[in-house]
Structure formats: structure tokens, C-alpha cells
Design a protein around this motif. Structure first.
Motif, PDB file in Angstrom:
ATOM      1  N   ILE A  59      59.216   8.192  36.577  1.00 33.53           N
ATOM      2  CA  ILE A  59      58.745   8.604  37.898  1.00 33.53           C
ATOM      3  C   ILE A  59      59.529   9.818  38.377  1.00 33.53           C
ATOM      4  O   ILE A  59      58.967  10.782  38.924  1.00 33.53           O
ATOM      5  N   GLN A  60      60.846   9.809  38.174  1.00 37.73           N
ATOM      6  CA  GLN A  60      61.668  10.958  38.585  1.00 37.73           C
ATOM      7  C   GLN A  60      61.284  12.209  37.803  1.00 37.73           C
ATOM      8  O   GLN A  60      61.226  13.311  38.371  1.00 37.73           O
ATOM      9  N   ALA A  61      61.007  12.050  36.514  1.00 33.61           N
ATOM     10  CA  ALA A  61      60.590  13.197  35.706  1.00 33.61           C
ATOM     11  C   ALA A  61      59.273  13.767  36.220  1.00 33.61           C
ATOM     12  O   ALA A  61      59.097  14.988  36.310  1.00 33.61           O
ATOM     13  N   LEU A  62      58.349  12.878  36.590  1.00 34.36           N
ATOM     14  CA  LEU A  62      57.069  13.345  37.115  1.00 34.36           C
ATOM     15  C   LEU A  62      57.241  14.023  38.468  1.00 34.36           C
ATOM     16  O   LEU A  62      56.516  14.966  38.796  1.00 34.36           O
ATOM     17  N   GLY A  63      58.219  13.562  39.248  1.00 38.00           N
ATOM     18  CA  GLY A  63      58.524  14.245  40.506  1.00 38.00           C
ATOM     19  C   GLY A  63      59.023  15.659  40.263  1.00 38.00           C
ATOM     20  O   GLY A  63      58.642  16.600  40.971  1.00 38.00           O
ATOM     21  N   SER A  64      59.870  15.817  39.249  1.00 42.30           N
ATOM     22  CA  SER A  64      60.362  17.157  38.909  1.00 42.30           C
ATOM     23  C   SER A  64      59.221  18.048  38.416  1.00 42.30           C
ATOM     24  O   SER A  64      59.146  19.235  38.762  1.00 42.30           O
ATOM     25  N   ARG A 170      60.261  10.743  45.821  1.00 42.66           N
ATOM     26  CA  ARG A 170      59.921   9.532  46.584  1.00 42.66           C
ATOM     27  C   ARG A 170      58.411   9.466  46.830  1.00 42.66           C
ATOM     28  O   ARG A 170      57.810   8.383  46.714  1.00 42.66           O
ATOM     29  N   GLU A 171      57.798  10.584  47.132  1.00 40.83           N
ATOM     30  CA  GLU A 171      56.348  10.595  47.364  1.00 40.83           C
ATOM     31  C   GLU A 171      55.587  10.232  46.092  1.00 40.83           C
ATOM     32  O   GLU A 171      54.595   9.482  46.137  1.00 40.83           O
ATOM     33  N   VAL A 172      56.033  10.745  44.949  1.00 36.62           N
ATOM     34  CA  VAL A 172      55.401  10.397  43.671  1.00 36.62           C
ATOM     35  C   VAL A 172      55.576   8.906  43.387  1.00 36.62           C
ATOM     36  O   VAL A 172      54.646   8.228  42.936  1.00 36.62           O
ATOM     37  N   ALA A 173      56.763   8.384  43.671  1.00 36.18           N
ATOM     38  CA  ALA A 173      57.028   6.956  43.464  1.00 36.18           C
ATOM     39  C   ALA A 173      56.100   6.095  44.307  1.00 36.18           C
ATOM     40  O   ALA A 173      55.566   5.078  43.836  1.00 36.18           O
ATOM     41  N   GLU A 179      53.711   1.279  46.808  1.00 34.26           N
ATOM     42  CA  GLU A 179      54.641   0.666  47.752  1.00 34.26           C
ATOM     43  C   GLU A 179      55.450   1.749  48.469  1.00 34.26           C
ATOM     44  O   GLU A 179      55.718   2.811  47.899  1.00 34.26           O
ATOM     45  N   LYS A 180      55.852   1.462  49.699  1.00 35.57           N
ATOM     46  CA  LYS A 180      56.744   2.348  50.423  1.00 35.57           C
ATOM     47  C   LYS A 180      58.172   2.158  49.915  1.00 35.57           C
ATOM     48  O   LYS A 180      58.612   1.026  49.693  1.00 35.57           O
ATOM     49  N   MET A 181      58.876   3.253  49.723  1.00 34.94           N
ATOM     50  CA  MET A 181      60.264   3.182  49.260  1.00 34.94           C
ATOM     51  C   MET A 181      61.168   2.948  50.478  1.00 34.94           C
ATOM     52  O   MET A 181      61.728   3.871  51.060  1.00 34.94           O
ATOM     53  N   ALA A 182      61.262   1.666  50.863  1.00 34.19           N
ATOM     54  CA  ALA A 182      61.931   1.329  52.114  1.00 34.19           C
ATOM     55  C   ALA A 182      63.452   1.261  51.988  1.00 34.19           C
ATOM     56  O   ALA A 182      64.167   1.407  52.973  1.00 34.19           O
ATOM     57  N   HIS A 183      63.950   1.038  50.781  1.00 30.97           N
ATOM     58  CA  HIS A 183      65.401   0.901  50.610  1.00 30.97           C
ATOM     59  C   HIS A 183      65.869   1.836  49.498  1.00 30.97           C
ATOM     60  O   HIS A 183      65.390   1.755  48.370  1.00 30.97           O
ATOM     61  N   ALA A 184      66.795   2.723  49.822  1.00 34.17           N
ATOM     62  CA  ALA A 184      67.342   3.656  48.840  1.00 34.17           C
ATOM     63  C   ALA A 184      68.746   3.226  48.452  1.00 34.17           C
ATOM     64  O   ALA A 184      69.522   2.752  49.287  1.00 34.17           O
ATOM     65  N   ALA A 185      69.074   3.392  47.174  1.00 37.87           N
ATOM     66  CA  ALA A 185      70.417   3.133  46.668  1.00 37.87           C
ATOM     67  C   ALA A 185      70.839   4.336  45.834  1.00 37.87           C
ATOM     68  O   ALA A 185      70.029   5.225  45.553  1.00 37.87           O
ATOM     69  N   ILE A 186      72.096   4.370  45.440  1.00 39.34           N
ATOM     70  CA  ILE A 186      72.582   5.443  44.583  1.00 39.34           C
ATOM     71  C   ILE A 186      72.809   4.875  43.191  1.00 39.34           C
ATOM     72  O   ILE A 186      73.549   3.903  43.003  1.00 39.34           O
ATOM     73  N   ASP A 187      72.141   5.465  42.223  1.00 36.52           N
ATOM     74  CA  ASP A 187      72.238   5.008  40.835  1.00 36.52           C
ATOM     75  C   ASP A 187      73.595   5.396  40.250  1.00 36.52           C
ATOM     76  O   ASP A 187      74.357   6.168  40.858  1.00 36.52           O
TER      77      ASP A 187
END
Length: 329
Positions: A59-64, A170-173, A179-187
């Protein structure tokens, strides 16, 4: 605090047998989607939120890509990889950075030793130090930096959740998971990662894994290109002798594991599994996903056996094999 999977909501996924004795049990949750994306099986709670960790990388790759970081072939496969840090991996990551006119100093991931033992031994002999470019997420970070370079976005703050690139991801995800990305964490690599349900993660994996390179929609076109790049370059997504690479080479699946026992896997016919081991162990992830796809009729037993024979599933006693890790789903 978000609702996450509890032991009471989990089910047994795999056991560890030693000399005919069940020594350990791994519990968790899993979901299986049919080739057309319908839920055909659930194990445990698949509605509670999980952190997908590196299973979020496609998903992150597709966002990029959506932000303009055009990549293809092995460079695109590295953008979604948890690579083992071999010299070959590092060479491709450097190519991405050179395209962005940046050096490895721009990478925001932490310095790391390669997970490939031969490469690490070589570095130790050469008195080399851990490096950011050797970190397993460096390909993803290089792709993010390329997206920033293309758009003229600040590269020093590209990991901030409010950065335009992370907003794009986040929009791509949200589009792919539903689903809405309601909670963010740091990987572990420093990048934002968002809590999703296993159902949402499976939905995203299915949409990615079944996308066509000729789709009229750019997101799905990019997804089809991403999957093809990984299947054409299975060495890139993890490394020689590593589970994702083995599964892709031997069974033709699209597989992406994540830390803490997460995995997504899509069979050639589109059937998809998303699973999470509650104790965070990755040693059972692939064999559980493969077993679920085999039981769904998506993979032949011969292909599953070919993969599992190369995974580290045997239990040793002295110089002999005395047991095995096996799925019980």
C-alpha cells in the motif's frame, strides 16, 4: 485505546511438536477471501484492529507511485520489500536514490546490519558499520524520497504523518481497505503505519493481487504492475532462502509478511489470506497462509509441499529432526 485481538477472541493456528509432544501453540486470527473477493472463511476475530507492519508496504509503495515516483521491474519490487540487505539489494536501492538525486544519508530508516548472514559476515570482516541502506525497509524509504523529489516536497520531514506523501499513502490505504485510518503508529523503520482490521487488510491485498496492468484506473494499473514486478523479481522482496521469496518462486503467490506475525498472501487465482499470530511470532505465518489457501482450493498440495519443504519448520534434538511446526487451521 483501540480494540485489538485478545486471547479470548483468537483461535489456534499452528502447533510445535517435539518427539510426539505438543510443546507450543500459536493462536491468532485469519481470513480467507475467494477469487472474487467474498469472505469464505474466518478464524478468530477478524474485525479487531491490528498493525499490519511490513504487510502494509504494498500500500505504501502504491502511495509513492500515485504521488509520481515511477518505478518498474526490480526497483518497484524493492519499493515493497523487506529485503535481506545483500549487495544486490543495496545496488538497486542506490539506483532509486540516484534517480531522486539523493544519497543514502537522506534515508530516514535506522542504520542496520543486513539480515543476510553471508553479507553480514562479509561486512564484519571488512570492518564495515551498520548502514541505513542495509535496513530491510530502505527500498520503501527510497521510493518515498523519490516521490518527494518529483513533487518538490521536503525530504527531511517525509516521515511526518502530516507530510503530503504520508497523506497520499493514507488516502490510498483507505481506498484499498475500505476503512478509515483512525489510529496511526510509528513502525520500526520510522514510517507511519495505520491500524486496520484483518478484513480490511485482506480486502486491500485482494484488490492489489487481482489488479490488471491494463486497468482503466491508475491505482489498479499500478497495483498490477507492482505485483508483476514482484513475481518477476522474487529475490528482491526478501532474499535467497527467505520465506516470501520461496513462496513466490515455488507457488506463484504474492506474499508479504509483516513483523509481529502478520502476513498477506494472494494465490494466482486471486484467493487471498490475511493472518495475524497473536504472540507476534513469524515462524508460522507462511505455513498457516499456505494451508488456508490449499484448503480453499487455491493452491495444489504439491506446490504447498514444495514451499513448506524449504521453510524452517523442523524441530531438532541433538543432530536429529525430532518434530515439526505444523498448521492446525
Amino acid at each position: 485505546m483501540p480494540h485489538t485481538i485478545s486471547a479470548a477472541d483468537a483461535a489456534e493456528l499452528a502447533v510445535v511438536e517435539r518427539s510426539g509432544f505438543v510443546e507450543s501453540r500459536h493462536i491468532g486470527s485469519a481470513i480467507v477471501l475467494s477469487p472474487d473477493g467474498q469472505v469464505v472463511r474466518t478464524v478468530g476475530d477478524v474485525s479487531a484492529l491490528i498493525l499490519p507492519r511490513s504487510s502494509f508496504k504494498p500500500i505504501q509503495a502504491l502511495g509513492s507511485l500515485a504521488a509520481g515516483a515511477w518505478l518498474d521491474s526490480e526497483r518497484l519490487a524493492l519499493a515493497t520489500a523487506s529485503h535481506s540487505g545483500t549487495n544486490r539489494h543495496v545496488e538497486v536501492v542506490r539506483e532509486i536514490l540516484e534517480t531522486a538525486r539523493l544519497t543514502e544519508d537522506a534515508l530516514g530508516c535506522p542504520p542496520s546490519w543486513p539480515t543476510d548472514s553471508a553479507t553480514r559476515a562479509e561486512m564484519i570482516r571488512d570492518r564495515a558499520e551498520p548502514a541505513r541502506i542495509r535496513m530491510n525497509c530502505s527500498g520503501k524509504h527510497a521510493a518515498m524520497l523519490l516521490a518527494c523529489s518529483v513533487n518538490g516536497w521536503d525530504t527531511a520531514t517525509y516521515l511526518d504523518p502530516s507530510h503530503p506523501l504520508q497523506v497520499q499513502i493514507r488516502e490510498v490505504a483507505e481506498r484499498l481497505t475500505g476503512e478509515k485510518m483512525a489510529h496511526a503508529a510509528i513502525d520500526g523503520c520510522g514510517a507511519p503505519v495505520y491500524a486496520v482490521s484483518l478484513t480490511g487488510l485482506a480486502r486491500a491485498a485482494h484488490r492489489i493481487g487481482t489488479s490488471s496492468t491494463t486497468s482503466p484506473f491508475a491505482l489498479h494499473r499500478n497495483a498490477g504492475t507492482l505485483v508483476q514486478a514482484v513475481r518477476d523479481n522474487p529475490w528482491a522482496i526478501q532474499g535467497p532462502g527467505q520465506p516470501d521469496t520461496i513462496a513466490i518462486e515455488r507457488a506463484g503467490v504474492f506474499s508479504k509478511y509483516g513483523a509481529e506475525g502478520v502476513i498477506i498472501m494472494t494465490a494466482p487465482n486471486g484467493a487471498t489470506v490475511a493472518a495475524k499470530t497473536l504472540d507476534g511470532s513469524n515462524r508460522v505465518s507462511h505455513v498457516v497462509a499456505l494451508a488456508l489457501l490449499e484448503q480453499a482450493g487455491a493452491l495444489p498440495a504439491t506446490d504447498v509441499a514444495a514451499v513448506t519443504s524449504q521453510l524452517s519448520l523442523t524441530i531438532s534434538g541433538g543432530s536429529h529432526d525430532v518434530g515439526i511446526i505444523r498448521p492446525v487451521v
